[in-house]
Design a protein around this motif. Structure first.
Motif, PDB file in Angstrom:
ATOM      1  N   UNK A   1     -19.017   1.051 -22.583  1.00  0.00           N
ATOM      2  CA  UNK A   1     -17.528   1.704 -22.908  1.00  0.00           C
ATOM      3  C   UNK A   1     -16.847   1.874 -21.314  1.00  0.00           C
ATOM      4  N   UNK A   2     -15.768   1.948 -21.451  1.00  0.00           N
ATOM      5  CA  UNK A   2     -15.152   2.141 -20.228  1.00  0.00           C
ATOM      6  C   UNK A   2     -15.529   3.374 -19.356  1.00  0.00           C
ATOM      7  N   UNK A   3     -15.705   3.176 -17.946  1.00  0.00           N
ATOM      8  CA  UNK A   3     -16.114   4.291 -17.494  1.00  0.00           C
ATOM      9  C   UNK A   3     -15.075   5.372 -17.251  1.00  0.00           C
ATOM     10  N   UNK A   4     -13.663   5.209 -17.330  1.00  0.00           N
ATOM     11  CA  UNK A   4     -13.013   6.470 -17.307  1.00  0.00           C
ATOM     12  C   UNK A   4     -12.767   7.168 -18.388  1.00  0.00           C
ATOM     13  N   UNK A   5     -13.623   6.716 -19.672  1.00  0.00           N
ATOM     14  CA  UNK A   5     -13.494   7.729 -20.750  1.00  0.00           C
ATOM     15  C   UNK A   5     -14.765   8.399 -20.989  1.00  0.00           C
TER      16      UNK A   5
ATOM     17  N   UNK B   1     -36.840   9.650 -22.784  1.00  0.00           N
ATOM     18  CA  UNK B   1     -36.103   9.554 -21.720  1.00  0.00           C
ATOM     19  C   UNK B   1     -36.417   7.970 -21.209  1.00  0.00           C
ATOM     20  N   UNK B   2     -35.863   7.597 -20.074  1.00  0.00           N
ATOM     21  CA  UNK B   2     -35.938   6.207 -19.461  1.00  0.00           C
ATOM     22  C   UNK B   2     -34.959   5.386 -19.329  1.00  0.00           C
ATOM     23  N   UNK B   3     -33.494   5.861 -20.111  1.00  0.00           N
ATOM     24  CA  UNK B   3     -32.340   5.284 -19.628  1.00  0.00           C
ATOM     25  C   UNK B   3     -31.439   5.990 -19.007  1.00  0.00           C
ATOM     26  N   UNK B   4     -30.321   4.998 -18.512  1.00  0.00           N
ATOM     27  CA  UNK B   4     -29.184   5.560 -17.544  1.00  0.00           C
ATOM     28  C   UNK B   4     -28.089   5.215 -18.177  1.00  0.00           C
ATOM     29  N   UNK B   5     -27.066   6.165 -18.319  1.00  0.00           N
ATOM     30  CA  UNK B   5     -25.646   5.763 -18.610  1.00  0.00           C
ATOM     31  C   UNK B   5     -25.009   7.019 -18.985  1.00  0.00           C
ATOM     32  N   UNK B   6     -24.119   6.825 -20.170  1.00  0.00           N
ATOM     33  CA  UNK B   6     -23.292   7.905 -20.629  1.00  0.00           C
ATOM     34  C   UNK B   6     -24.169   8.072 -22.104  1.00  0.00           C
ATOM     35  N   UNK B   7     -24.139   9.054 -22.806  1.00  0.00           N
ATOM     36  CA  UNK B   7     -24.812   9.258 -23.912  1.00  0.00           C
ATOM     37  C   UNK B   7     -24.028   9.903 -24.899  1.00  0.00           C
TER      38      UNK B   7
ATOM     39  N   UNK C   1     -21.521  -6.127 -19.668  1.00  0.00           N
ATOM     40  CA  UNK C   1     -21.264  -5.271 -18.401  1.00  0.00           C
ATOM     41  C   UNK C   1     -20.215  -5.664 -17.704  1.00  0.00           C
ATOM     42  N   UNK C   2     -19.348  -4.639 -17.141  1.00  0.00           N
ATOM     43  CA  UNK C   2     -18.720  -5.016 -16.099  1.00  0.00           C
ATOM     44  C   UNK C   2     -18.752  -3.758 -14.933  1.00  0.00           C
ATOM     45  N   UNK C   3     -17.993  -4.076 -13.715  1.00  0.00           N
ATOM     46  CA  UNK C   3     -17.972  -2.917 -12.888  1.00  0.00           C
ATOM     47  C   UNK C   3     -17.150  -1.858 -13.356  1.00  0.00           C
ATOM     48  N   UNK C   4     -16.323  -1.995 -14.454  1.00  0.00           N
ATOM     49  CA  UNK C   4     -15.537  -0.982 -14.957  1.00  0.00           C
ATOM     50  C   UNK C   4     -16.080  -0.193 -16.128  1.00  0.00           C
ATOM     51  N   UNK C   5     -17.165  -0.875 -16.777  1.00  0.00           N
ATOM     52  CA  UNK C   5     -17.848   0.032 -17.845  1.00  0.00           C
ATOM     53  C   UNK C   5     -19.249   0.573 -17.549  1.00  0.00           C
ATOM     54  N   UNK C   6     -19.650   1.298 -18.516  1.00  0.00           N
ATOM     55  CA  UNK C   6     -20.879   1.836 -18.424  1.00  0.00           C
ATOM     56  C   UNK C   6     -21.759   1.841 -19.776  1.00  0.00           C
TER      57      UNK C   6
ATOM     58  N   UNK D   1     -17.227   8.282 -28.068  1.00  0.00           N
ATOM     59  CA  UNK D   1     -15.981   7.459 -28.159  1.00  0.00           C
ATOM     60  C   UNK D   1     -15.776   6.607 -29.383  1.00  0.00           C
ATOM     61  N   UNK D   2     -14.574   6.234 -29.538  1.00  0.00           N
ATOM     62  CA  UNK D   2     -14.301   5.388 -30.692  1.00  0.00           C
ATOM     63  C   UNK D   2     -15.073   3.935 -30.499  1.00  0.00           C
TER      64      UNK D   2
END
Length: 390
Positions: free
Chosen positions: A249-253, A277-283, A227-232, A218-219
């Motif tokens: 980043x925004x979860x929707x993108x 390994x060991x982390x959770x999210x978008x990569x 961190x918010x409920x709407x991002x990751x 993402x840019x």
């Protein structure tokens, strides 16, 4: 502070001499009779003294650079990139502009000054200024306060610190060697597990039992610090070493996701081909996820398989030969051979590897603790020496 000691500014007890570099590309300026030192070379040295440098300079080069020859027993300090390397020259020597030469006066011993400055490197860094890299000016350096003891006391302190620091250096070298040995032992064990061939193994390739899924980028304009409920969280290679640069980043993108048990590959170096390994999210695009066919290959077995040295050397070899290739690709990894034991045997091997790895990590932790303790001991000794407590 002991009686007879005095606090004086460095510029009052030393001549502070700037270094300089002549114009590049002029052959007549180099390979002359005079030694010439740089911060990079200072950083490679394991002893306080330097008698000979990697490069020499001519009389014409000295005149063009505005550098001066420092007499023997000067203390040379790197004043930028980085601030804080220290040596004492044993022969006349000039430096580049990244260094300051400190020529002690009659009432200051070079070894005493060397050790004092070694104990205040954090202060010297604080005095540095600059956006791209910090530089310590001669003016600021001259203002640095120095506790000046009587000369016999300076010689005594220098002799004590010499002896103690020599002992610390020996213990440190042994700890570093033990640390290397522990890592090498685990790597050797890992190599033996995945190169020994037994009966009942299925010979195949990674591409037939595993998918390699690249990340997305993402840019930076959408990066968020909170961190918010709407991002990751956006996972980057550096995040596996530190939480200093967490971004969201925004979860929707977000397009590519991983959890803590997924096997992740760092596509770019250095070092090349990190298995993580060991982390959770978008990569992001610098990472690639290895997704095994779990009917044939467990994630844990794949994780350790990708860490053994044969595949690392294979990846390095193909990366160097592939002109224009950017990072590790799935096309490189897919043809690599893998011999698969049945799932029950994979679990037994993973359990054995995990046990060896845990012991290796325990030994590494002990070595790191010893190295940290040695660093703290040096700081404590330097503090005692220059407050009159040694």
């Amino acid at each position: 502070m002991k009686a007879g000691w005095a606090i004086k500014p460095l510029g009052e007890v030393c001549d502070v001499i700037n270094g300089g570099t002549p114009k590049t590309g002029v052959i007549e300026y180099w390979e002359g009779p005079h030694q010439w030192l740089t911060p990079a070379e200072m950083g490679k040295r394991s002893t306080p003294y330097v008698a000979k440098t990697e490069r020499s300079i001519t009389d014409a080069g000295l005149q063009n650079s505005s550098a001066r020859l420092l007499p023997p027993q000067s203390v040379i300090l790197s004043s930028r990139a980085p601030i804080g390397h220290l040596v004492i020259n044993t022969s006349p020597m000039a430096t580049n502009q990244g260094c300051k030469g400190l020529v002690p006066g009659n009432n200051l011993d070079a070894k005493y000054l060397y050790y004092y400055l070694a104990g205040i490197v954090p202060l010297l860094n604080e005095l540095g200024t600059g956006a791209t890299f910090k530089e310590l000016s001669g003016g600021k350096l001259k203002e640095v306060p120095v506790p000046v003891a009587p000369l016999p006391e300076q010689h005594r302190i220098g002799a004590i610190l010499d002896k103690v620091f020599d002992g610390i250096a020996t213990v440190k070298a042994n700890a570093e060697k033990n640390l290397q040995n522990a890592r090498a032992l685990f790597e050797s064990y890992l190599q033996s597990v995945f190169t020994e061939r037994g009966e009942g193994l299925e010979e195949t390739t990674l591409g037939k039992v595993c998918q390699f899924v690249g990340g997305s980028q993402p840019p930076k304009s959408v990066f968020e610090k909170v961190q918010t409920p709407d991002n990751i969280r956006l996972i980057q290679i550096r995040d596996y070493k530190s939480d200093k640069h967490i971004v969201f980043i925004p979860r929707n993108i977000a397009k590519r996701f991983c959890d803590a048990k997924d096997v992740m590959i760092g596509r770019y170096g250095p070092p090349l081909f990190q298995i993580l390994r060991g982390l959770e999210g978008a990569y992001n695009v610098a990472l690639m996820k290895a997704v095994p066919d779990t009917s044939k290959l467990s994630r844990d077995y794949l994780f350790y398989f990708l860490k053994h040295s044969d595949i690392l050397q294979y990846v390095i070899y193909h990366s160097e030969r592939a002109a224009g290739q950017i990072g590790v690709t799935k096309e490189t990894l897919e043809p690599f051979p893998i011999a698969l034991p049945h799932r029950e045997m994979q679990e037994k091997l993973v359990a054995a590897i995990s046990e060896v790895e845990s012991e290796t990590q325990r030994l590494e932790s002990l070595c790191q603790q010893k190295l940290a303790a040695l660093g703290d001991l040096k700081k404590s000794l330097l503090h005692q020496a220059f407050t009159g407590e040694l």
